[in-house]
Enzyme design. Structure first.
Site, short mmCIF file in Angstrom:
data_model
loop_
_atom_site.label_atom_id
_atom_site.label_comp_id
_atom_site.label_asym_id
_atom_site.label_seq_id
_atom_site.Cartn_x
_atom_site.Cartn_y
_atom_site.Cartn_z
N GLY A 16 -46.59 28.90 -5.74
CA GLY A 16 -46.05 27.52 -5.56
C GLY A 16 -45.45 27.15 -6.77
N ARG A 61 -54.89 20.36 -9.64
CA ARG A 61 -54.89 20.19 -11.14
C ARG A 61 -53.29 20.66 -11.50
NH1 ARG A 61 -56.39 25.56 -13.61
NH2 ARG A 61 -56.97 26.86 -12.00
N LYS A 81 -50.43 43.35 6.13
CA LYS A 81 -48.82 43.18 6.25
C LYS A 81 -48.70 44.09 7.37
CE LYS A 81 -48.68 42.38 1.09
NZ LYS A 81 -48.72 43.29 -0.43
N GLY A 109 -44.95 38.59 -7.27
CA GLY A 109 -44.57 37.91 -8.56
C GLY A 109 -44.04 36.76 -8.06
N1 LIG Z 1 -48.82 36.36 -6.31
C1 LIG Z 1 -47.99 36.86 -5.33
O1 LIG Z 1 -47.12 37.66 -5.94
C2 LIG Z 1 -48.01 36.93 -4.01
C3 LIG Z 1 -47.03 37.61 -3.13
C4 LIG Z 1 -46.91 37.39 -1.72
C5 LIG Z 1 -47.62 36.48 -1.21
N2 LIG Z 1 -48.67 35.92 -1.99
C6 LIG Z 1 -49.41 35.08 -1.15
O2 LIG Z 1 -49.17 33.55 -1.82
C7 LIG Z 1 -50.28 32.74 -1.73
C8 LIG Z 1 -50.69 32.09 -2.89
O3 LIG Z 1 -50.68 33.24 -4.06
P1 LIG Z 1 -50.86 33.02 -5.74
O4 LIG Z 1 -50.68 34.15 -6.17
O5 LIG Z 1 -49.83 32.00 -5.78
O6 LIG Z 1 -52.09 32.34 -5.86
P2 LIG Z 1 -52.80 31.47 -7.14
O7 LIG Z 1 -51.87 31.80 -8.39
O8 LIG Z 1 -54.23 31.71 -7.26
O9 LIG Z 1 -52.39 30.06 -6.57
C9 LIG Z 1 -53.06 29.50 -5.56
C10 LIG Z 1 -53.05 27.95 -6.08
O10 LIG Z 1 -53.78 27.08 -5.00
C11 LIG Z 1 -54.87 26.43 -5.28
N3 LIG Z 1 -55.87 26.34 -4.53
C12 LIG Z 1 -56.55 27.24 -4.13
N4 LIG Z 1 -57.54 26.81 -3.25
C13 LIG Z 1 -57.47 25.50 -3.08
C14 LIG Z 1 -58.26 24.63 -2.33
N5 LIG Z 1 -59.28 24.79 -1.77
N6 LIG Z 1 -57.73 23.27 -2.40
C15 LIG Z 1 -56.68 23.06 -3.25
N7 LIG Z 1 -55.93 23.98 -4.05
C16 LIG Z 1 -56.15 25.00 -3.94
C17 LIG Z 1 -55.05 26.99 -6.40
O11 LIG Z 1 -55.52 25.97 -7.42
P3 LIG Z 1 -56.45 26.10 -8.75
O12 LIG Z 1 -55.43 26.56 -9.44
O13 LIG Z 1 -57.09 24.87 -9.12
O14 LIG Z 1 -57.46 27.16 -8.31
C18 LIG Z 1 -53.76 27.57 -7.09
O15 LIG Z 1 -53.15 26.57 -7.62
C19 LIG Z 1 -51.56 33.67 -1.12
O16 LIG Z 1 -51.71 33.39 -0.05
C20 LIG Z 1 -50.95 35.14 -1.42
O17 LIG Z 1 -51.42 36.18 -0.72
C21 LIG Z 1 -48.70 35.90 -3.30
#
Ligand SMILES: NC(=O)c1ccc[n+]([C@@H]2O[C@H](COP(=O)([O-])OP(=O)(O)OC[C@H]3O[C@@H](n4cnc5c(N)ncnc54)[C@H](OP(=O)(O)O)[C@@H]3O)[C@@H](O)[C@H]2O)c1
EC number: 1.1.1.3
Length: 437
Positions: free
Chosen positions: A17, A48, A205, A302
């Site tokens: 995000g 937050r 995937k 990433g």
């Molecule tokens: N990270 C990667 O490299 C990557 C790559 C490809 C795809 N993805 C996909 O992208 C998506 C996000 O991944 P991410 O790595 O960005 O995860 P992340 O860093 O854990 O971020 C998730 C965000 O969503 C919020 N959140 C989670 N549950 C929530 C709820 N019930 N209500 C409100 N907010 C909520 C979290 O808030 P809090 O901080 O308050 O917990 C956090 O800000 C996932 O589906 C993941 O599989 C990620």
């Protein structure tokens, strides 16, 4: 920009995000030129603040569902992850006539069929480029760039954590558990690494790729999934001696009897490009009947690599919305009514060559009794390594490469060999793929 701005709402301000917010801001000029409209972040839903991502005067709601209900939001960008709240959020957005962009592979793999149907019902679309292989535009390649082909098969390194672990095991001779701990410390692996190391993330995937490639509904529960925890440093070393590297592959093949959908450790000839994809990088090799093999390589995860794919989907939608109509490329590339329920081949019928490792008594007759069991099952040995026994040891490691054999056949031969008094413990087995496109 002259045309009206397209209004989006971003839900979730974590890794992806915040990366998406930053890329949209930093590259705003080029992005709006490409989209032929400004992209206006009308609302961010985050429970937050993220200190790494100051939002300036962008409106924020602590209730992510406020984004799905906001009448001005045209595109909801779901970046919270998981399949519970994220599913409800996407359903509400679709029901409210909003297009959805998501990076959520679990959501698409497990609930894509019903969500795509819901989107169609409401005249909107779901875009999910970031859900597979992060920044690599593999969804668009399969759905659009390769649209003229019958895809014969594809094979991908689609989990960066698993690939990092196997690369470290090979480069430094370290064992699985030790490298996993380091991957967690480096932030590559989650605190709960199950999804990565047991292959569930790769299975999510793979099922998406297979549906796009073959025109079939998503069938997550049909994917055979085997993780990397049982690969030993010895296996990595013996594979090298035989001219192979071990990679954790997702493989989908289209055959006359059905489709193969499988994720497992695999020996690949060391000369193949895929064998040389190391560290956290991802790569997908696709064999089309017209184009031949094509390879897609890059960062599979990433913040900004993933944001790159999320923003590409936003640009696509913005371009279409600003032109006054959304070009509805079907969610899985094929017209929904023409998706085929192709049968998935049971693993017993899947034919591959095999790498085998066993501990056997170092005495005359043992090797011939083992090879005769294989030949009774129609399996021949292509290569054999027999190590000298360690001091004071009567057993030696025997390493074999077989020709192509159905798993069912191999299961029977291995069970017979494991029952021999001269063989101790289990026979370790890893499938081999030639990947000669
Ligand atoms: N990270 C990667 O490299 C990557 C790559 C490809 C795809 N993805 C996909 O992208 C998506 C996000 O991944 P991410 O790595 O960005 O995860 P992340 O860093 O854990 O971020 C998730 C965000 O969503 C919020 N959140 C989670 N549950 C929530 C709820 N019930 N209500 C409100 N907010 C909520 C979290 O808030 P809090 O901080 O308050 O917990 C956090 O800000 C996932 O589906 C993941 O599989 C990620």
């Amino acid at each position: 920009m002259t045309s009206q701005a397209v209004k989006i709402g971003i839900c979730g301000l974590g890794t992806v995000g915040s990366g998406t917010f930053k890329v949209l801001r930093r590259n705003a000029e080029a992005i709006s030129a490409r989209a032929q409209a400004d992209i206006d972040i009308a609302l961010v839903g985050a429970r937050r603040d993220n200190p790494d991502c100051p939002l300036g005067d962008t409106p924020v709601s602590r209730d992510i569902f406020a984004v799905a209900r906001d009448p001005q939001v045209q595109v909801l960008v779901e970046l919270i992850g998981g399949t519970t709240v994220a599913k409800e959020l996407v359903e509400e957005a679709l029901a409210n006539g909003k297009h959805v962009v998501t990076a959520n592979k679990a959501l698409i793999a497990e609930f894509g069929n019903e969500l795509f149907a819901l989107a169609e019902q409401h005249g909107v679309v779901i875009r999910y480029e970031a859900a597979v292989a992060g920044g690599i535009p593999i969804i668009k390649a399969l759905r659009e760039g390769l649209a003229g082909n019958r895809v014969e098969w594809l094979a991908g390194i689609i989990n960066g954590t698993g690939n990092f672990i196997l690369s470290e095991m090979r480069d430094k001779g370290r064992d699985f558990a030790e490298v996993l701990t380091e991957a967690q410390a480096l932030g590559y692996a989650e605190a709960d690494p199950t999804f990565d190391v047991e292959g569930i993330d790769a299975a999510h995937k793979l099922v998406i790729l297979a549906s796009l490639a073959f025109g079939m509904p998503l069938q997550f529960s049909s994917v055979y999934t085997e993780g990397i925890a049982r690969v030993t440093p010895d296996d990595v070393e013996y594979a090298e001696e035989l001219g192979y590297r071990i990679k954790h592959l997702g493989v989908a093949k289209q055959g006359d009897e059905g489709v193969e959908l499988r994720v497992h450790p695999t020996l690949i000839p060391e000369a193949r490009l895929l064998a040389n994809v190391n560290g956290v990088k991802n790569a997908v090799l696709v064999e089309g009947d017209a184009v031949g093999p094509t390879l897609y390589y890059g960062a599979g995860a990433g913040a900004e690599p993933t944001a790159s794919a999320v923003v590409a989907d936003i640009v696509d939608l913005a371009r279409e919305l600003s032109a006054g109509q959304v070009c509805r490329v079907p969610a899985l590339g094929f017209a929904t009514a023409r998706l085929k329920d192709l049968p998935v081949l049971p693993m017993e019928a899947v034919v591959t060559p095999w790498y085998l490792r066993m501990e056997a008594e170092d005495k005359p007759g043992v090797l011939s009794s083992i090879t005769s069991i294989f030949s009774e099952h129609g399996i021949s040995i292509e290569a054999l390594i027999q190590k000298a026994p360690a001091a004071g040891e009567t057993r030696v490691p025997l390493i074999m490469l077989t020709n192509a054999a159905a798993q069912g056949n191999m299961d029977e031969a291995v069970a017979t060999i494991e029952a021999l008094d001269s063989v101790s413990g289990e026979v370790a087995r890893i499938r081999v793929e030639d990947l000669d496109g």
